[in-house]
Design a protein around this motif. Structure first.
Motif, PDB file in Angstrom:
ATOM      1  N   MET A   1     -18.841  14.282 -82.248  1.00 37.43           N
ATOM      2  CA  MET A   1     -18.906  12.894 -81.837  1.00 37.43           C
ATOM      3  C   MET A   1     -17.611  12.196 -82.244  1.00 37.43           C
ATOM      4  N   LEU A   2     -17.086  11.396 -81.352  1.00 37.01           N
ATOM      5  CA  LEU A   2     -15.840  10.677 -81.624  1.00 37.01           C
ATOM      6  C   LEU A   2     -16.117   9.429 -82.450  1.00 37.01           C
ATOM      7  N   PRO A   3     -15.159   9.027 -83.285  1.00 38.24           N
ATOM      8  CA  PRO A   3     -15.356   7.838 -84.116  1.00 38.24           C
ATOM      9  C   PRO A   3     -15.576   6.582 -83.266  1.00 38.24           C
ATOM     10  N   SER A   4     -16.497   5.745 -83.705  1.00 35.17           N
ATOM     11  CA  SER A   4     -16.759   4.494 -82.981  1.00 35.17           C
ATOM     12  C   SER A   4     -15.977   3.325 -83.560  1.00 35.17           C
ATOM     13  N   ASP A   5     -15.308   3.556 -84.676  1.00 34.70           N
ATOM     14  CA  ASP A   5     -14.461   2.531 -85.283  1.00 34.70           C
ATOM     15  C   ASP A   5     -13.003   2.944 -85.150  1.00 34.70           C
ATOM     16  N   MET A   6     -12.156   1.956 -85.058  1.00 38.14           N
ATOM     17  CA  MET A   6     -10.718   2.203 -84.954  1.00 38.14           C
ATOM     18  C   MET A   6     -10.184   2.680 -86.302  1.00 38.14           C
ATOM     19  N   PRO A   7      -9.625   3.894 -86.344  1.00 41.53           N
ATOM     20  CA  PRO A   7      -9.074   4.369 -87.617  1.00 41.53           C
ATOM     21  C   PRO A   7      -7.710   3.749 -87.894  1.00 41.53           C
ATOM     22  N   ARG A   8      -7.281   3.882 -89.104  1.00 39.52           N
ATOM     23  CA  ARG A   8      -5.922   3.523 -89.511  1.00 39.52           C
ATOM     24  C   ARG A   8      -5.295   4.831 -89.970  1.00 39.52           C
ATOM     25  N   LEU A   9      -4.243   5.253 -89.302  1.00 39.42           N
ATOM     26  CA  LEU A   9      -3.604   6.532 -89.575  1.00 39.42           C
ATOM     27  C   LEU A   9      -2.200   6.282 -90.102  1.00 39.42           C
ATOM     28  N   SER A  10      -1.785   7.042 -91.081  1.00 40.49           N
ATOM     29  CA  SER A  10      -0.411   6.894 -91.559  1.00 40.49           C
ATOM     30  C   SER A  10       0.229   8.254 -91.732  1.00 40.49           C
ATOM     31  N   GLN A  11       1.514   8.265 -91.488  1.00 40.56           N
ATOM     32  CA  GLN A  11       2.325   9.463 -91.676  1.00 40.56           C
ATOM     33  C   GLN A  11       3.763   9.004 -91.873  1.00 40.56           C
ATOM     34  N   GLY A  12       4.410   9.554 -92.874  1.00 41.01           N
ATOM     35  CA  GLY A  12       5.791   9.165 -93.131  1.00 41.01           C
ATOM     36  C   GLY A  12       5.917   7.657 -93.249  1.00 41.01           C
ATOM     37  N   ALA A  13       6.855   7.086 -92.522  1.00 43.89           N
ATOM     38  CA  ALA A  13       7.124   5.644 -92.579  1.00 43.89           C
ATOM     39  C   ALA A  13       6.370   4.852 -91.523  1.00 43.89           C
ATOM     40  N   VAL A  14       5.330   5.458 -90.943  1.00 46.76           N
ATOM     41  CA  VAL A  14       4.604   4.841 -89.832  1.00 46.76           C
ATOM     42  C   VAL A  14       3.125   4.717 -90.149  1.00 46.76           C
ATOM     43  N   VAL A  15       2.544   3.632 -89.700  1.00 45.09           N
ATOM     44  CA  VAL A  15       1.097   3.466 -89.719  1.00 45.09           C
ATOM     45  C   VAL A  15       0.655   3.152 -88.288  1.00 45.09           C
ATOM     46  N   LEU A  16      -0.441   3.774 -87.882  1.00 46.02           N
ATOM     47  CA  LEU A  16      -1.074   3.464 -86.597  1.00 46.02           C
ATOM     48  C   LEU A  16      -2.307   2.647 -86.919  1.00 46.02           C
ATOM     49  N   ARG A  17      -2.381   1.454 -86.327  1.00 44.79           N
ATOM     50  CA  ARG A  17      -3.476   0.543 -86.636  1.00 44.79           C
ATOM     51  C   ARG A  17      -3.864  -0.204 -85.374  1.00 44.79           C
ATOM     52  N   ALA A  18      -4.979  -0.893 -85.447  1.00 49.18           N
ATOM     53  CA  ALA A  18      -5.406  -1.722 -84.320  1.00 49.18           C
ATOM     54  C   ALA A  18      -4.394  -2.842 -84.104  1.00 49.18           C
ATOM     55  N   PHE A  19      -4.251  -3.250 -82.862  1.00 50.12           N
ATOM     56  CA  PHE A  19      -3.423  -4.420 -82.571  1.00 50.12           C
ATOM     57  C   PHE A  19      -4.074  -5.654 -83.174  1.00 50.12           C
ATOM     58  N   GLU A  20      -3.234  -6.571 -83.611  1.00 47.73           N
ATOM     59  CA  GLU A  20      -3.686  -7.835 -84.186  1.00 47.73           C
ATOM     60  C   GLU A  20      -2.976  -8.983 -83.474  1.00 47.73           C
ATOM     61  N   ASP A  21      -3.544 -10.172 -83.569  1.00 46.48           N
ATOM     62  CA  ASP A  21      -2.934 -11.327 -82.907  1.00 46.48           C
ATOM     63  C   ASP A  21      -1.499 -11.551 -83.368  1.00 46.48           C
ATOM     64  N   ARG A  22      -1.180 -11.165 -84.588  1.00 44.44           N
ATOM     65  CA  ARG A  22       0.193 -11.346 -85.075  1.00 44.44           C
ATOM     66  C   ARG A  22       1.197 -10.433 -84.378  1.00 44.44           C
ATOM     67  N   ASP A  23       0.710  -9.522 -83.538  1.00 41.79           N
ATOM     68  CA  ASP A  23       1.584  -8.626 -82.785  1.00 41.79           C
ATOM     69  C   ASP A  23       2.028  -9.225 -81.448  1.00 41.79           C
ATOM     70  N   VAL A  24       1.685 -10.483 -81.212  1.00 41.60           N
ATOM     71  CA  VAL A  24       2.048 -11.157 -79.966  1.00 41.60           C
ATOM     72  C   VAL A  24       3.558 -11.090 -79.722  1.00 41.60           C
ATOM     73  N   ALA A  25       4.346 -11.320 -80.754  1.00 34.24           N
ATOM     74  CA  ALA A  25       5.803 -11.328 -80.580  1.00 34.24           C
ATOM     75  C   ALA A  25       6.316  -9.985 -80.070  1.00 34.24           C
ATOM     76  N   LEU A  26       5.733  -8.891 -80.525  1.00 34.87           N
ATOM     77  CA  LEU A  26       6.128  -7.573 -80.032  1.00 34.87           C
ATOM     78  C   LEU A  26       5.841  -7.466 -78.541  1.00 34.87           C
ATOM     79  N   VAL A  27       4.630  -7.828 -78.139  1.00 33.01           N
ATOM     80  CA  VAL A  27       4.252  -7.734 -76.726  1.00 33.01           C
ATOM     81  C   VAL A  27       5.176  -8.614 -75.883  1.00 33.01           C
ATOM     82  N   GLN A  28       5.439  -9.821 -76.346  1.00 35.38           N
ATOM     83  CA  GLN A  28       6.335 -10.713 -75.618  1.00 35.38           C
ATOM     84  C   GLN A  28       7.745 -10.139 -75.528  1.00 35.38           C
ATOM     85  N   SER A  29       8.181  -9.433 -76.569  1.00 37.11           N
ATOM     86  CA  SER A  29       9.557  -8.917 -76.600  1.00 37.11           C
ATOM     87  C   SER A  29       9.815  -7.835 -75.563  1.00 37.11           C
ATOM     88  N   VAL A  30       8.753  -7.173 -75.063  1.00 31.65           N
ATOM     89  CA  VAL A  30       8.953  -6.110 -74.068  1.00 31.65           C
ATOM     90  C   VAL A  30       8.550  -6.538 -72.660  1.00 31.65           C
TER      91      VAL A  30
END
Length: 181
Positions: A1-30
């Protein structure tokens, strides 16, 4: 069964996380990037409201079963630099696919390769996913080199595979398989 919650994954200098409202500037920048809005649902308008709607759509991917949409963030600052997803359309066949983008200001810093490695390791640890595949335009050497650095193998050229904008484009198909025990 696949996870029903969004995981937070990290490796090296990177973290994979859910998008948050504070990420608006990134979306606007592209929004005015010549490719990202053509191959994703990133809005080309650049408005705050459209960027927030994009972020809401990323959350919907999990609730609808389409997959997991992660913000790629710098581990030290938690600042989002891009996006990567695990898409589950063919999960009943043991296959998932991935795709990613990084804002131009953050390219060539290893974010994609590190994010792809984290996502791939996690995906292949999940029951029912035996193969992760991705598609890359032949000209996008940075993207296919990142895939190859994460043990993805090029399987071939899919001619006229995907419509991007008004044109049909060739794509390389890459995949990585769950290790056999």
């Amino acid at each position: 069964m696949l996870p029903s919650d969004m995981p937070r994954l990290s490796q090296g200098a990177v973290v994979l996380r859910a998008f948050e409202d504070r990420d608006v500037a990134l979306v606007q920048s592209v929004a005015d990037d010549p490719l990202i809005p053509l191959i994703t649902t990133v809005p080309s308008s650049g408005t705050r409201d459209d960027a927030l709607a994009y972020i809401a759509r990323q959350h919907d991917r999990l609730t609808t079963g389409a997959g997991y949409s992660f913000a790629i963030a710098d581990l030290a600052t938690d600042r989002a630099v891009g996006s990567i997803g695990l898409w589950l359309r063919d999960v009943d066949e043991g296959r998932a696919s991935t795709g990613y983008w990084v804002a131009p200001d953050f390219r060539r810093r290893g974010y994609v390769a590190t994010a792809l490695q984290a996502l791939t390791s996690w995906a292949l640890s999940l029951d029912g996913i035996d193969r992760v595949q991705l598609y890359v335009e032949p000209w996008n050497e940075g993207s296919w080199r990142a895939a190859e650095s994460c043990a993805y193998q090029r399987e071939g050229l899919l001619r006229s595979w995907q419509k991007i904008g008004d044109e049909r484009k060739d794509m390389y198909m890459y995949s990585v398989l769950r290790p056999k025990h």
